[in-house]
Write a protein that holds these residues in place. Structure first.
Motif, short mmCIF file in Angstrom:
data_model
loop_
_atom_site.label_atom_id
_atom_site.label_comp_id
_atom_site.label_asym_id
_atom_site.label_seq_id
_atom_site.Cartn_x
_atom_site.Cartn_y
_atom_site.Cartn_z
N PRO A 126 0.83 -1.22 0.00
CA PRO A 126 0.00 0.00 0.00
C PRO A 126 0.86 1.27 0.00
N HIS A 127 1.88 1.27 0.80
CA HIS A 127 2.75 2.42 0.89
C HIS A 127 3.40 2.71 -0.47
N LEU A 128 3.93 1.66 -1.05
CA LEU A 128 4.59 1.77 -2.35
C LEU A 128 3.62 2.29 -3.39
N ASP A 129 2.42 1.73 -3.34
CA ASP A 129 1.39 2.10 -4.31
C ASP A 129 1.07 3.59 -4.20
N VAL A 134 1.67 9.13 -6.50
CA VAL A 134 2.09 10.53 -6.42
C VAL A 134 3.05 10.83 -7.58
N ALA A 135 3.94 9.88 -7.83
CA ALA A 135 4.91 10.08 -8.91
C ALA A 135 4.27 9.82 -10.26
N ASP A 136 3.06 9.29 -10.24
CA ASP A 136 2.27 9.09 -11.44
C ASP A 136 2.95 8.18 -12.47
N PHE A 137 3.32 7.01 -12.05
CA PHE A 137 3.70 5.99 -13.03
C PHE A 137 3.35 4.63 -12.45
N LYS A 154 14.83 6.66 -11.61
CA LYS A 154 15.24 7.74 -10.71
C LYS A 154 14.16 7.99 -9.66
N MET A 155 12.90 7.95 -10.12
CA MET A 155 11.81 8.17 -9.17
C MET A 155 11.68 7.00 -8.20
N LEU A 189 7.12 14.63 -5.41
CA LEU A 189 7.53 13.56 -4.51
C LEU A 189 8.37 14.12 -3.37
N LEU A 190 9.32 14.98 -3.71
CA LEU A 190 10.20 15.53 -2.69
C LEU A 190 9.43 16.43 -1.73
N ARG A 191 8.50 17.20 -2.29
CA ARG A 191 7.71 18.07 -1.41
C ARG A 191 6.86 17.24 -0.46
N LEU A 192 6.29 16.17 -1.00
CA LEU A 192 5.50 15.27 -0.14
C LEU A 192 6.36 14.77 1.01
N ALA A 193 7.55 14.34 0.65
CA ALA A 193 8.44 13.78 1.67
C ALA A 193 8.75 14.83 2.73
#
Lengths: 252, 335, 401, 292
Positions: A126-129, A134-137, A154-155, A189-193
């Protein structure tokens, strides 16, 4: 706020080359800290020193209030220090699942015997998903790591790092070689983190737009020396920084 | 889950069939050949862990087999211990030696490590040949009792086969399962990228030493099986050439899978027996085969099989995959 | 996942193929199997084709780096077979020899030996393997209850209770005192021993040292044990030259023996030289050439043999193969006649019966020596003292146990 | 006390060291150019001995003609070897495959030699016969002095070519890196092939040098391990280190015989392991750090 990472008077030389000279730096939780400088300024070396891949000559590195200067790389990682690379480093001969499971091991830390008898853990999915969305792929977990494009890898490297629930991630040029769309996703992704998870991020990036856009603080390196440190505005107006980037002569 | 159970049942059935069929339908000679191959199989599993999982080329397997063999011989001849104690003793002894030697040698990296294991094999062979009180010197040690458990004593080659079969099976299961443990993943990480591994919290040095110990224990087991199978141990069994043969065995079948290693061991052991009419040329073909194999199927026969079956399944859409990052993610589906 | 099932299946198929391919021999019902001798050669002409042959196994090196030994052994055995079959066979039955190639490793030796031992109707096995190889197999021979005749001479094997093992040659233990006596006659008082560190070399060096110790006023200048893969003897020879050694006793296998002879010659060493039987072997002398001249050795075999059977053998061998026989040929040849004698005395080819009468062998003249059972499963009784002159072993004396 | 003995042992040790150095240099050139440890180098060495035996003894060629023809043959071998063993595997994902492939090649070479010349060792007559008697029992075979002489020449030549001359260094760099090769204007395949040719010729000549001392047989291949030892002691990838390391191995080996014959090899390889423990990259090896 409690400091996450603090460098104090860190020095490193390779033969005659000064890679770091009396470097001081501080990173706070939830902060995206930019690390910039011209080519050969010692940025990647700085990340190597922090993550413990190369030992420092002198100075101290403090992480989560502990002195980690002499600590081995893997122990730093276990304390919650994540790292991504300029060219993504994965287990080339394994599938994506194995790669993610390795990150999951760092998070879960079950004993060898337990992992020997228990079936494969799936609770990271679930976490990975969520992060992948968020990274949209998207990808299939059982595919080979080589089936991903460069940008996706890279993502995925950042995502993999986040799965370990780190306190700090060192991100080395995440946008290099990526197209604009992918670059935006990396930023998201970075902002989320940083902003939602409170992870501190040290970001090396050549794209000034990206740095100015998302960093709260910036440290500028030149020939291993900190020539400026502060908010994007302060740094962009700093004489020394302009000089270093534009290469003006001292006497001009 | 159903598929999994069926799969396990089929594998168990095939293994059971093999266990029953081999000793009953084949001649004494064939069983002897198979027994010899099984002894080496257990040692080759150590190579599977070191090379296949951990990417470290080590030629030391044969030395640890020697350590296990002499330990077992001494325990049974001088202390009169039963087989099980001997096996356990030699596994522990080989493991301890692997711990000490590995801790020293694994400070070296890559080629240096590989060559230091070669040096180890040469030194150990000298010691095995000349420490007459412990190894019987060049005369070796004979009259080692056969396999036994309680009052059951293995008398024929077929009896030996059951012992070796069980030992080989247990070792193979252990090695197979090892791949899916966190240690297995750490080894894969060390193999593929040491720096990435370290930043993922993997203690590279320790992981390598642990792999070396596991390989040592398996080799020790193999050596112990060897002495009880042949009732004799001599130093000329533990030479560098034998070590390279074992690495080739593992590579041929597929070094990263216990099944592949099994294939390789069987083929390399049986090929010379099988191609007796070509005596003069066997080793030539064998060398050429190895070279061709490395070019066309570096992952060995097993790897080739896996590639073929993967292609087959892709063709007929039989693969079940977990999709990550789309709306119906985390649900298993057929594509 | 079907993948694994598939791969297991593939594996099983391959293995079954392998098993079938190399497991063709097993056929528990053995009585009927006519086996036409006409196929193996014209030699069996005088024997009725319908008679069941007597089968003997020969385990020797037919491939790999030592295949030279195997060639000699095979030629010797074939010669014996031809002669025996032309003379009417054994008990009216033709002799048939099953060759097994023992390859290069210990494991392949065991496989070959077990294959020979478990072949249909094999009544005895001869092998010229090394002592360590033979020892690996003796428990098996014991289990099968089939006589196993070795062409080796390591005394250690006689001290263990292998009742089915028979040693053709005089064992090292009896050779060594003879060797030392010969050294005394050559004027050695303080010889250096240069030996190979395998079972044969160490055992023999021990006995030689023991024998020297028993002779008053004689001492060992140096005892140098060298691994069986060593090729550089110059440092050792240099040391011997610089010690007060007055002779060299060398114990090596053929290839190394040739090397020692060459390197001794290259250093122009002029001490009296005494070698083990390998120093007189055809292989070593052929290789070493001129440099072999002057060496003494105690040889189980020399082509200048002075016995009737020996001379006849040399002539027949030269006629058949156009070269001189080696010790490997003569041991293989003699083992066939030894078995012929035993089978005829036992009156059957039952292995146990053969084993029993082998222990009653007495004064059987062979090409190499006269065979007599002397209580410890070794049958040979004599050994020659020879000196190599003009690339030929010249007979200098005969030593009897 | 016994200077004569030590002198003799030193000469023997040095000349063996020269042979190991020639083997080690051959390997170092390959390691530097293509990063491959060649386990078949010993068999190329053996092949050199057999080729020279065939040319001199079987075809009765005079020594100068023989050397030229032999060199041409070594060039051919080097090229063939590269295309058979290295070239198809240069981009392999599995680093172990090349090592295993060279192991396979060593078996093939041994077997081919046995098929051609038989498994019985053959003898190569000495290039220079006789012993130099210094005094009393102190005698030195001319062949050893000859080996030391030719060996030093070869070592100097290789050292000059690959360490001092720009061309040689550029060639090695180009073999590693197609970008550098482009700058140099020579395709990688040529530089790689050249490296293999030089390496094969070097060990071929080495085989010719030792063949009169020892029998020409397949067991000559075992000298490789000592060459490896010398190279590893010196530091992987350094010509100077390999030479010094190999000479050291030769001398240690020679003097070790004063104390032990049985453990001679064990002494050499224990020294190797101790050196590696003290200096994990050998005496002259630099720490090869991966670009992060």
């Amino acid at each position: 706020m409690e400091k996450l990472l603090a460098l104090s008077k860190v020095n490193k030389r390779f033969g005659g080359v000064v890679a770091a000279k009396d470097v001081d730096m501080e990173v706070y939780p939830g902060e995206i800290h930019g690390l910039i400088g011209p080519n050969g300024a010692g940025k990647t070396t700085m990340l190597n020193l922090i993550s413990g891949i190369t030992p420092v000559d002198s100075g101290t590195i403090t992480f989560l209030g502990r002195n980690i200067t002499k600590m081995k790389a893997h122990n730093r990682a276990r304390m919650g220090l994540g790292r991504t690379f300029q060219t993504p480093r994965f287990l080339d001969r394994s599938d994506i699942e194995e790669n993610i499971l390795l990150a999951n091991d760092l998070n879960e830390r079950i004993s060898f015997f337990k992992s020997f008898v228990s079936p494969k853990s799936k609770n990271f999915i679930p976490h990975l998903d969520e992060l992948t969305r968020v990274a949209d792929f998207s990808f299939y977990l059982e595919d080979d790591i080589s089936s991903l494009t460069y940008g996706q890898r890279k993502m995925l490297e950042i995502i993999r790092s986040m799965i370990t629930n780190p306190k700090l991630i060192l991100v080395d040029e995440p946008a290099a070689g990526l197209n604009n769309v992918e670059r935006d996703r990396v930023m998201t992704l970075l902002r989320l983190a940083a902003h939602e998870r409170g992870i501190g991020i040290v970001l090396i990036e050549h794209s000034m737009d990206m740095i100015m856009d998302c960093c709260q603080n910036i440290t500028v390196l030149n020939f291993g020396e900190v020539i400026a440190c502060g908010s994007p505005q302060e740094v962009s107006n700093n004489e020394a920084v302009i000089e270093a980037y534009l290469g003006r002569r001292k006497d001009a | 889950m159903k598929r999994r159970i069926i799969k396990i049942l089929v594998v168990v059935a095939i293994l059971a069939l093999a266990a029953v069929l081999v000793p009953t339908i084949s001649s004494h000679y064939v069983i002897t050949v198979v027994n010899g191959a099984l002894v080496f199989y257990v040692g080759c599993l150590g190579i599977c862990v070191m090379l296949g999982y951990g990417g470290m080329v080590s030629f030391a397997t044969i030395t640890f087999m020697g350590l296990g063999a002499y330990m077992s011989a001494n325990l049974s001849l001088k202390a009169g211990m039963p087989f099980l104690v001997c096996v356990l003793g030699s596994m522990i002894f080989a493991g301890l030696c692997a711990l000490i030697i590995g801790a020293i040698l694994l400070r070296l990296s890559g080629t240096f490590f590989t060559f230091s294991t070669v040096a180890l094999v040469l030194i150990a062979h000298d010691l095995f040949t000349n420490l007459r009180s412990l190894t019987g010197g060049p005369d070796g040690m004979g009259g080692i009792p056969p396999f036994n458990i309680g009052s059951f004593v293995a008398d024929t080659a077929a009896d030996n086969f059951y012992f070796l079969f069980v030992a080989g099976l247990l070792a193979a299961l252990f090695v197979h399962r090892l791949k899916y443990t966190n240690l297995g993943r750490r080894l894969a990480a060390v193999r593929d990228n040491e720096i990435a591994a370290a930043t993922m919290g993997v203690d590279v040095y320790r992981t390598k030493v642990v792999a070396f110990i596991i390989a040592g224990v398996l080799s020790g087991l193999s050596g112990s099986l060897m002495v009880h199978n042949y009732h004799f141990v001599g130093s000329s069994s533990f030479v560098f050439d034998q070590s390279t043969t074992m690495v080739i065995m593992a590579m041929l079948g597929g070094v990263s899978h216990p099944g592949g290693v099994f294939l390789g061991t069987m083929i390399i052991t049986m090929l010379p027996e099988w191609l007796k009419p070509l005596q003069e040329y066997i080793r030539l073909f064998y060398g050429l085969g190895v070279m061709l194999l490395m070019v066309f199927m570096p992952t060995g026969l097993w790897g080739l099989g896996e590639q073929l079956s993967a292609r087959f399944k892709e063709r007929f859409h039989l693969t079940r995959k977990t999709l990550i990052g789309s709306d119906d993610a985390s649900s298993e589906e057929m594509i | 996942m079907k993948r694994r099932i598939l791969s297991v299946l593939v594996m099983v198929i391959v293995l079954v193929m392998l098993l079938v391919a190399c497991g063709d021999k097993k056929d528990p019902v053995t009585t009927e199997k006519p086996d036409t001798p006409s196929t193996d050669s014209s030699s069996g002409g005088e024997v009725k084709p319908s008679v069941e042959p007597i089968r003997v196994g020969v385990v020797t090196t037919l491939s790999g780096s030592n295949s030279g030994h195997g060639e000699y052994a095979k030629e010797g055995a074939e010669l014996a077979k031809k002669q025996i079959n032309e003379a009417g066979g054994i008990l009216g039955r033709p002799l048939e020899i099953i060759y097994e190639d023992n390859g290069e490793t210990e494991q392949s030796y065991v496989n070959a030996a077990v294959k020979a031992l478990s072949s249909d109707d094999v009544c005895a096995v001869y092998s010229n393997g090394y002592s360590s190889q033979i020892e690996l197999v003796l428990p098996q021979a014991q289990k099968y209850g089939i006589p196993y005749i070795g062409g080796n001479s390591s005394h250690a094997l006689l001290e263990k209770d292998y009742t089915y093992y028979w040693m053709l040659r005089l064992s090292d233990r009896y050779v060594s005192p003879a060797m030392v006596n010969a050294c005394v006659e050559l004027g050695m008082k303080n010889p250096a021993i240069l030996h190979v560190t395998d079972s044969y070399g160490v055992g023999m060096a021990d006995y030689v040292e023991q024998a020297i110790g028993e002779i008053e006023g004689m001492t060992v200048a140096a005892r140098i044990g060298v691994g069986d893969n060593e090729q550089q003897f110059s440092p050792y020879l240099t040391q011997i030259m610089n010690s007060d050694a007055d002779g060299i006793i060398a114990i090596q296998h053929q290839d190394q023996a040739a090397l020692v002879m060459m390197q001794v010659d290259a250093m122009a060493i002029d001490l009296p030289l005494m070698g083990c039987s390998q120093y007189a072997s055809a292989l070593a002398i052929d290789t070493a050439g001129e440099t072999a001249n002057g060496w003494y050795s105690l040889a189980d075999w020399t082509v200048q043999t002075n016995t009737e059977t020996g001379k006849a053998f040399v002539d027949a061998y030269r006629a058949a193969y156009n070269r001189d026989p080696d010790m490997q040929s003569v041991t293989a040849y003699d083992s066939m006649y030894l078995l012929k004698d035993a089978i005829e005395r036992a009156g059957s080819d039952d292995p146990d019966a053969i084993n029993k009468v082998l222990g009653e062998t007495k004064d059987l003249p062979g090409a190499m020596t006269t065979y007599t059972f002397q209580g410890d499963n070794s049958l040979g009784t004599t050994i020659f003292l020879v000196q190599t002159e003009n690339l030929q072993g010249t007979l200098k004396g005969l030593v009897t146990r | 006390m016994n200077i004569g003995l030590y002198l003799q042992l030193l000469v023997i040790g040095l000349s063996m060291g020269m042979i190991y150095a020639i083997l080690a240099m051959g390997i170092v050139l390959l390691v530097r150019a293509v990063g491959v440890l060649n386990f078949a180098q010993g068999e190329l060495f053996m092949l050199g001995a057999y080729v020279c035996y065939a040319l001199t003894v079987q075809l009765h060629m005079p020594i100068y003609v023989m050397l030229i023809v032999a060199l041409l043959i070594f060039v051919l071998f080097g090229t063939l070897f590269m295309f058979a063993v290295y070239w198809p595997l240069r981009n392999s994902k599995w680093p172990a495959t090349i090592i295993i492939s060279t192991l396979g090649a060593s078996v093939v070479l041994k077997e081919v030699v046995k098929l051609i010349w038989g498994s019985v060792p053959v003898v190569q007559p000495p290039i220079i016969k006789g012993v130099l008697v210094l005094w009393g029992n102190v005698r030195i075979e001319y062949q050893y002095l000859f080996i030391i002489g030719i060996g030093s020449l070869l070592i100097t030549a290789v050292f000059l070519l690959f360490d001092k001359l720009f061309l040689g260094r550029a060639m090695q760099a180009a073999a590693q890196d197609s970008y550098a090769a482009q700058l140099l204007g020579i395709p990688t395949i040529v530089t790689t092939a050249l490296t293999y040719i030089i390496s094969a010729s070097l060990v071929g000549v080495g085989g010719w040098l030792v063949s009169p001392l020892f029998l020409v047989s397949t067991s000559l291949g075992s000298f490789l391990l000592k060459g490896f030892a010398g190279m590893v002691i010196g530091g992987l990838g350094d010509v100077k280190g390999a030479v010094i390391g190999s000479l050291l191995v030769g001398v240690i080996e020679s003097f070790a015989t004063l104390f032990t014959a049985t453990y001679k090899d064990a002494v050499v390889f224990s020294v190797l392991i101790i050196v590696l423990i003290v200096r994990p990259t050998g005496f002259f090896g630099q720490k090869i750090s991966e670009k992060v």
